[in-house]
Scaffold this active site. Sequence first.
Site, PDB file in Angstrom:
ATOM      1  N   THR A  46     -30.207 -23.852  46.254  1.00  0.00           N
ATOM      2  CA  THR A  46     -29.540 -24.111  44.979  1.00  0.00           C
ATOM      3  C   THR A  46     -28.064 -24.182  45.257  1.00  0.00           C
ATOM      4  O   THR A  46     -27.564 -23.402  46.073  1.00  0.00           O
ATOM      5  CB  THR A  46     -29.771 -22.916  44.028  1.00  0.00           C
ATOM      6  OG1 THR A  46     -31.137 -22.891  43.652  1.00  0.00           O
ATOM      7  CG2 THR A  46     -28.903 -22.996  42.785  1.00  0.00           C
ATOM      8  N   ARG A  64     -42.487 -24.161  35.459  1.00  0.00           N
ATOM      9  CA  ARG A  64     -41.788 -23.018  36.068  1.00  0.00           C
ATOM     10  C   ARG A  64     -40.265 -23.217  35.967  1.00  0.00           C
ATOM     11  O   ARG A  64     -39.729 -24.274  36.288  1.00  0.00           O
ATOM     12  CB  ARG A  64     -42.207 -22.896  37.525  1.00  0.00           C
ATOM     13  CG  ARG A  64     -41.545 -21.722  38.281  1.00  0.00           C
ATOM     14  CD  ARG A  64     -40.336 -22.155  39.083  1.00  0.00           C
ATOM     15  NE  ARG A  64     -39.846 -21.057  39.929  1.00  0.00           N
ATOM     16  CZ  ARG A  64     -38.693 -21.086  40.572  1.00  0.00           C
ATOM     17  NH1 ARG A  64     -37.901 -22.138  40.487  1.00  0.00           N
ATOM     18  NH2 ARG A  64     -38.299 -20.070  41.306  1.00  0.00           N
ATOM     19  N   GLY A  82     -36.732 -21.324  37.236  1.00  0.00           N
ATOM     20  CA  GLY A  82     -36.254 -20.286  38.155  1.00  0.00           C
ATOM     21  C   GLY A  82     -35.081 -19.520  37.579  1.00  0.00           C
ATOM     22  O   GLY A  82     -34.795 -19.562  36.377  1.00  0.00           O
ATOM     23  N   ASP A  83     -34.382 -18.846  38.468  1.00  0.00           N
ATOM     24  CA  ASP A  83     -33.236 -18.025  38.051  1.00  0.00           C
ATOM     25  C   ASP A  83     -31.986 -18.861  37.764  1.00  0.00           C
ATOM     26  O   ASP A  83     -31.115 -18.445  36.997  1.00  0.00           O
ATOM     27  CB  ASP A  83     -32.891 -17.018  39.156  1.00  0.00           C
ATOM     28  CG  ASP A  83     -32.558 -17.708  40.482  1.00  0.00           C
ATOM     29  OD1 ASP A  83     -33.143 -18.785  40.763  1.00  0.00           O
ATOM     30  OD2 ASP A  83     -31.717 -17.192  41.236  1.00  0.00           O
ATOM     31  N   THR A 139     -28.615 -17.479  44.913  1.00  0.00           N
ATOM     32  CA  THR A 139     -29.585 -18.468  45.407  1.00  0.00           C
ATOM     33  C   THR A 139     -30.717 -17.703  46.072  1.00  0.00           C
ATOM     34  O   THR A 139     -30.515 -16.590  46.558  1.00  0.00           O
ATOM     35  CB  THR A 139     -28.918 -19.431  46.409  1.00  0.00           C
ATOM     36  OG1 THR A 139     -29.911 -20.337  46.899  1.00  0.00           O
ATOM     37  CG2 THR A 139     -28.286 -18.711  47.576  1.00  0.00           C
ATOM     38  N   GLY A 140     -31.901 -18.290  46.072  1.00  0.00           N
ATOM     39  CA  GLY A 140     -33.032 -17.625  46.710  1.00  0.00           C
ATOM     40  C   GLY A 140     -34.258 -17.648  45.831  1.00  0.00           C
ATOM     41  O   GLY A 140     -34.387 -18.514  44.949  1.00  0.00           O
ATOM     42  N   ASP A 141     -35.128 -16.689  46.075  1.00  0.00           N
ATOM     43  CA  ASP A 141     -36.413 -16.641  45.370  1.00  0.00           C
ATOM     44  C   ASP A 141     -36.203 -16.246  43.904  1.00  0.00           C
ATOM     45  O   ASP A 141     -36.217 -15.071  43.541  1.00  0.00           O
ATOM     46  CB  ASP A 141     -37.330 -15.636  46.077  1.00  0.00           C
ATOM     47  CG  ASP A 141     -38.718 -15.600  45.446  1.00  0.00           C
ATOM     48  OD1 ASP A 141     -38.911 -16.230  44.377  1.00  0.00           O
ATOM     49  OD2 ASP A 141     -39.595 -14.948  46.018  1.00  0.00           O
ATOM     50  N   GLY A 142     -36.019 -17.282  43.082  1.00  0.00           N
ATOM     51  CA  GLY A 142     -35.645 -17.069  41.688  1.00  0.00           C
ATOM     52  C   GLY A 142     -36.665 -16.294  40.875  1.00  0.00           C
ATOM     53  O   GLY A 142     -36.300 -15.574  39.947  1.00  0.00           O
TER      54      GLY A 142
HETATM   55  N1  ASP Z   1     -33.096 -19.962  43.070  1.00  0.00           N
HETATM   56  C1  ASP Z   1     -33.793 -21.229  43.127  1.00  0.00           C
HETATM   57  C2  ASP Z   1     -35.043 -21.128  42.321  1.00  0.00           C
HETATM   58  O1  ASP Z   1     -35.750 -20.153  42.454  1.00  0.00           O
HETATM   59  C3  ASP Z   1     -34.080 -21.658  44.499  1.00  0.00           C
HETATM   60  C4  ASP Z   1     -33.063 -21.307  45.546  1.00  0.00           C
HETATM   61  O2  ASP Z   1     -31.929 -21.010  45.261  1.00  0.00           O
HETATM   62  O3  ASP Z   1     -33.386 -21.282  46.714  1.00  0.00           O
HETATM   63  O4  ASP Z   1     -35.333 -22.040  41.597  1.00  0.00           O
END
Ligand code: ASP
Length: 338
Positions: free
Chosen positions: A198, A226, A228-229, A249-252
């Site tokens: 992201t 879905r 995300g965050d 950023t990451g596993d939202g």
């Molecule tokens: N945070 C994003 C999501 O979960 C993905 C990411 O930042 O890697 O949609």
Amino acid sequence: MLLSLHLFFLMLYLRLGHTSLPLVINTWPFKSATAAAWHALQSGGSVLDAVEKGCARCEMDQCDGTVGFGGSPDETGETTLDAMIMNGNSMEVGAVADLRRIKNAIGVARAVMERTEHTMLVGESASVFAENMGFAAEDLTTNESLNVFSQWLKGNCQPNYRKNVSPDPSTSCGPYGPKAAQTQCNGERQVNIHSHDTIGMIAMDTDGHMAAGTSTNGLSHKVPGRVGDSPIIGAGAYADSSAGAAAATGDGDIMMRFLPSYLAVELMRNGADPSAACKSAISRIKRHYSDFFGAIICANTTGHYGAACNKVPSLTEFHYMVADSESDTAVLKSVPCF
Ligand code: ASP
């Protein structure tokens, strides 16, 4: 005498703290986005212009394939976008989630903020709003995203994000029902460095006005609908010019449960320096999900910044970009994960 000396040093500190403003900082080595945001500020644009232009550059460049069109196809092969933008002076926010057919998600988010009294629009209605506001309706699918989708179909729709369900016995690609005895989707989380990213961006001007924003196409093979965050205020990003700004950023799906950007800003409000605030926000999540994939960037009201990430095999060091008046260009930074 002692008091005036104190005041002198305090003022000196505050002045020095401001010397590198304005500031642009964003997640991942998305250099063209930093450059676009920096250029916007240098041409007299506001911090909101900088965040919008920076994230929009990533949307057009398809940064990493993880921002903008043609990336992260969902279970039906469609690319959908999430984005938000926040004004740290007025605390206004615009966000869109599950946006379809429109490439410029951050632009639509800004239109939600500036052309409506609302904060977030989602799904088909968000797309219709965007079309009515003059954004072009286009197919977000590309050969690349079609290829990712067909490989996934060929691999029996694995990995996927379902758990405790069984697919139709003749296929492992659904339709799904509540878990039956034998075959079931394993529910193993497949979030790794290849399935997402992201752009999260913070901009700050010489008057201390802060803005933050995000744009993403989410996770490959996500269940349709879905979100995300990234478009969630306080999760994907947060900005309050009186305290600081952060973007994640990451596993939202995991990270949004902890509002890490809001937490980091509140910690900075209470005096934590940006690196410590970023670290605490990551630690809070780690306590419950020690192997989650994620990182955060933070900047405080004096323009100091930091970042932190959770150490997992696919992420041992996190890269981010910074441009400020000292560098006058986009510079790659990194932080070791902990
Ligand atoms: N945070 C994003 C999501 O979960 C993905 C990411 O930042 O890697 O949609």
